[in-house]
Design a protein around this motif. Structure first.
Motif, PDB file in Angstrom:
ATOM      1  N   VAL A   6       0.822  -1.210   0.000  1.00  0.00           N
ATOM      2  CA  VAL A   6       0.000   0.000   0.000  1.00  0.00           C
ATOM      3  C   VAL A   6       0.858   1.264   0.000  1.00  0.00           C
ATOM      4  O   VAL A   6       0.810   2.044  -0.945  1.00  0.00           O
ATOM      5  CB  VAL A   6      -0.978   0.007   1.205  1.00  0.00           C
ATOM      6  N   LEU A   7       1.653   1.458   1.046  1.00  0.00           N
ATOM      7  CA  LEU A   7       2.381   2.722   1.194  1.00  0.00           C
ATOM      8  C   LEU A   7       3.450   2.938   0.122  1.00  0.00           C
ATOM      9  O   LEU A   7       3.615   4.053  -0.371  1.00  0.00           O
ATOM     10  CB  LEU A   7       3.011   2.809   2.591  1.00  0.00           C
ATOM     11  N   ASP A   8       4.196   1.892  -0.227  1.00  0.00           N
ATOM     12  CA  ASP A   8       5.264   2.007  -1.221  1.00  0.00           C
ATOM     13  C   ASP A   8       4.902   1.372  -2.566  1.00  0.00           C
ATOM     14  O   ASP A   8       5.764   1.164  -3.411  1.00  0.00           O
ATOM     15  CB  ASP A   8       6.552   1.362  -0.688  1.00  0.00           C
ATOM     16  N   ALA A   9       3.629   1.054  -2.754  1.00  0.00           N
ATOM     17  CA  ALA A   9       3.189   0.322  -3.941  1.00  0.00           C
ATOM     18  C   ALA A   9       3.529   1.030  -5.252  1.00  0.00           C
ATOM     19  O   ALA A   9       3.831   0.377  -6.251  1.00  0.00           O
ATOM     20  CB  ALA A   9       1.694   0.066  -3.874  1.00  0.00           C
ATOM     21  N   ASP A  10       3.514   2.365  -5.249  1.00  0.00           N
ATOM     22  CA  ASP A  10       3.763   3.118  -6.487  1.00  0.00           C
ATOM     23  C   ASP A  10       5.149   2.846  -7.071  1.00  0.00           C
ATOM     24  O   ASP A  10       5.336   2.926  -8.282  1.00  0.00           O
ATOM     25  CB  ASP A  10       3.606   4.617  -6.246  1.00  0.00           C
ATOM     26  N   THR A  11       6.108   2.525  -6.224  1.00  0.00           N
ATOM     27  CA  THR A  11       7.454   2.213  -6.708  1.00  0.00           C
ATOM     28  C   THR A  11       7.762   0.715  -6.652  1.00  0.00           C
ATOM     29  O   THR A  11       8.447   0.194  -7.527  1.00  0.00           O
ATOM     30  CB  THR A  11       8.532   2.972  -5.902  1.00  0.00           C
ATOM     31  N   VAL A  12       7.241   0.033  -5.642  1.00  0.00           N
ATOM     32  CA  VAL A  12       7.537  -1.394  -5.453  1.00  0.00           C
ATOM     33  C   VAL A  12       6.893  -2.267  -6.536  1.00  0.00           C
ATOM     34  O   VAL A  12       7.558  -3.105  -7.143  1.00  0.00           O
ATOM     35  CB  VAL A  12       7.107  -1.869  -4.045  1.00  0.00           C
ATOM     36  N   ILE A  13       5.606  -2.072  -6.793  1.00  0.00           N
ATOM     37  CA  ILE A  13       4.904  -2.968  -7.724  1.00  0.00           C
ATOM     38  C   ILE A  13       5.418  -2.831  -9.160  1.00  0.00           C
ATOM     39  O   ILE A  13       5.647  -3.855  -9.806  1.00  0.00           O
ATOM     40  CB  ILE A  13       3.374  -2.823  -7.591  1.00  0.00           C
ATOM     41  N   ILE A  21       2.162  -3.567 -14.113  1.00  0.00           N
ATOM     42  CA  ILE A  21       2.089  -2.126 -13.858  1.00  0.00           C
ATOM     43  C   ILE A  21       3.384  -1.483 -14.347  1.00  0.00           C
ATOM     44  O   ILE A  21       4.452  -1.724 -13.780  1.00  0.00           O
ATOM     45  CB  ILE A  21       1.915  -1.817 -12.353  1.00  0.00           C
ATOM     46  N   LYS A  22       3.265  -0.675 -15.387  1.00  0.00           N
ATOM     47  CA  LYS A  22       4.447  -0.012 -15.949  1.00  0.00           C
ATOM     48  C   LYS A  22       4.872   1.179 -15.090  1.00  0.00           C
ATOM     49  O   LYS A  22       6.044   1.365 -14.795  1.00  0.00           O
ATOM     50  CB  LYS A  22       4.144   0.448 -17.369  1.00  0.00           C
ATOM     51  N   SER A  23       3.880   2.000 -14.685  1.00  0.00           N
ATOM     52  CA  SER A  23       4.210   3.176 -13.890  1.00  0.00           C
ATOM     53  C   SER A  23       2.994   3.679 -13.128  1.00  0.00           C
ATOM     54  O   SER A  23       1.855   3.365 -13.472  1.00  0.00           O
ATOM     55  CB  SER A  23       4.736   4.302 -14.783  1.00  0.00           C
ATOM     56  N   VAL A  24       3.283   4.462 -12.084  1.00  0.00           N
ATOM     57  CA  VAL A  24       2.245   5.127 -11.295  1.00  0.00           C
ATOM     58  C   VAL A  24       2.668   6.578 -11.143  1.00  0.00           C
ATOM     59  O   VAL A  24       3.768   6.862 -10.686  1.00  0.00           O
ATOM     60  CB  VAL A  24       2.068   4.472  -9.907  1.00  0.00           C
ATOM     61  N   PRO A 138      14.420  -9.138   2.461  1.00  0.00           N
ATOM     62  CA  PRO A 138      13.842  -8.669   3.728  1.00  0.00           C
ATOM     63  C   PRO A 138      14.208  -7.229   4.087  1.00  0.00           C
ATOM     64  O   PRO A 138      13.498  -6.594   4.886  1.00  0.00           O
ATOM     65  CB  PRO A 138      14.359  -9.643   4.770  1.00  0.00           C
ATOM     66  N   ASP A 139      15.254  -6.681   3.503  1.00  0.00           N
ATOM     67  CA  ASP A 139      15.644  -5.300   3.806  1.00  0.00           C
ATOM     68  C   ASP A 139      15.017  -4.291   2.848  1.00  0.00           C
ATOM     69  O   ASP A 139      15.281  -3.097   2.961  1.00  0.00           O
ATOM     70  CB  ASP A 139      17.169  -5.147   3.777  1.00  0.00           C
ATOM     71  N   ALA A 140      14.222  -4.778   1.913  1.00  0.00           N
ATOM     72  CA  ALA A 140      13.615  -3.882   0.901  1.00  0.00           C
ATOM     73  C   ALA A 140      12.576  -2.969   1.529  1.00  0.00           C
ATOM     74  O   ALA A 140      11.940  -3.292   2.483  1.00  0.00           O
ATOM     75  CB  ALA A 140      12.989  -4.698  -0.214  1.00  0.00           C
TER      76      ALA A 140
END
Length: 140
Positions: A6-13, A21-24, A138-140
């Motif tokens: 949710v919080l970092d989805a725009d860059t993580v996904i 998902i190409k970009s957000v 795990p550190d991501a």
């Protein structure tokens, strides 16, 4: 999972699933309620893009609500689709994602079980891909 999904989805996904998902791009807002994003789908998608509006986000209860308000995924038969996501801890130390979808149709339109099932399968695959990524990094 809440942070990544949710919080970092725009860059993580887009990093984990660029074919989906190409970009957000944030069109307006600061990420909180009322924020509008343009989501551009990857090469493997049957759709080009959608506009996504954040309805609410609660970091304490790990809940997130958003709506797809525009785009070719809606067609002329669906006004919007609203989603409520809640992530809970599972007894085995993992996470459980509960997702409720509400379809707002234009006129008398029937959404088939196959269409709903296809949407659930895509959401589940995305959740599992994020989970796999986090277990491997795990550190991501």
């Amino acid at each position: 999972m809440f942070k990544a999904f949710v919080l970092d989805a725009d860059t993580v996904i887009p990093k984990i699933l660029p074919q989906a998902i190409k970009s957000v791009e944030v069109l307006e807002g600061d990420g909180g309620a009322g924020t509008i994003k343009l989501i551009t789908f990857g090469e493997g998608s049957q759709y080009k893009s959608v506009k996504h509006k954040v309805d609410s986000i609660d970091k304490e209860s790990l809940t997130y609500s958003y709506s797809i308000i525009e785009g070719d995924a809606l067609s002329d038969k669906i006004e919007k689709i609203s989603y409520e996501v809640k992530i809970e801890a599972s007894s085995d130390g993992g996470s459980v994602c509960k997702n409720t979808s509400k379809y707002y149709t234009v006129g008398e339109v029937t959404i088939t079980e196959d269409q709903i099932k296809a949407g659930k399968e895509k959401a589940s695959a995305m959740f599992k891909a994020v989970e796999t990524y986090l277990l491997a990094n795990p550190d991501a």
